[in-house]
Scaffold this active site. Sequence first.
Site, mmCIF file in Angstrom:
data_model
loop_
_atom_site.group_PDB
_atom_site.id
_atom_site.type_symbol
_atom_site.label_atom_id
_atom_site.label_comp_id
_atom_site.label_asym_id
_atom_site.label_seq_id
_atom_site.Cartn_x
_atom_site.Cartn_y
_atom_site.Cartn_z
ATOM 1 N NE ARG A 101 -1.948 1.777 3.603
ATOM 2 C CZ ARG A 101 -2.569 1.907 4.891
ATOM 3 N NH1 ARG A 101 -3.725 1.463 5.010
ATOM 4 N NH2 ARG A 101 -1.997 2.442 5.829
ATOM 5 C CB CYS A 103 -1.291 6.161 2.417
ATOM 6 S SG CYS A 103 -2.616 7.026 3.287
#
Length: 124
Positions: A101, A103
């Site tokens: 991930r 972000c």
Amino acid sequence: MNYVQTNQAPAAIGPYSQGIIAGNMFYSSGQIPLTKEGTLASGGIKEQTHQVFQNLKAVLEAAGASLETVVKATVFIKNMDEFADLNEVYGEYFSAHKPARSCVEVARLPKDVLVEIEVIALIK
């Protein structure tokens, strides 16, 4: 390549598809917290993140993939001060399975929403 389209998620609001299948991979467009009818989900970051995940689940299913086959997620958040709340909801959908991930905080998102998430997944 095949385009993915489902009426279980909001329609694209521009010249793009909800996602595309290339080989055994699915690439979603960024999902924002619009309902499948195209109205903005009410509430703050937690409610908006739940709606984003409902949309992601719908386009993943239409592609023959699922949250369990996601290999990479990219999260765009309007205010990094809300990261803990976003992460709490995110963890409800990715608990045992934890894809890679990124972000990032952004200045503005379409329709002034608080969060947008896109994913890359393997087709089952």
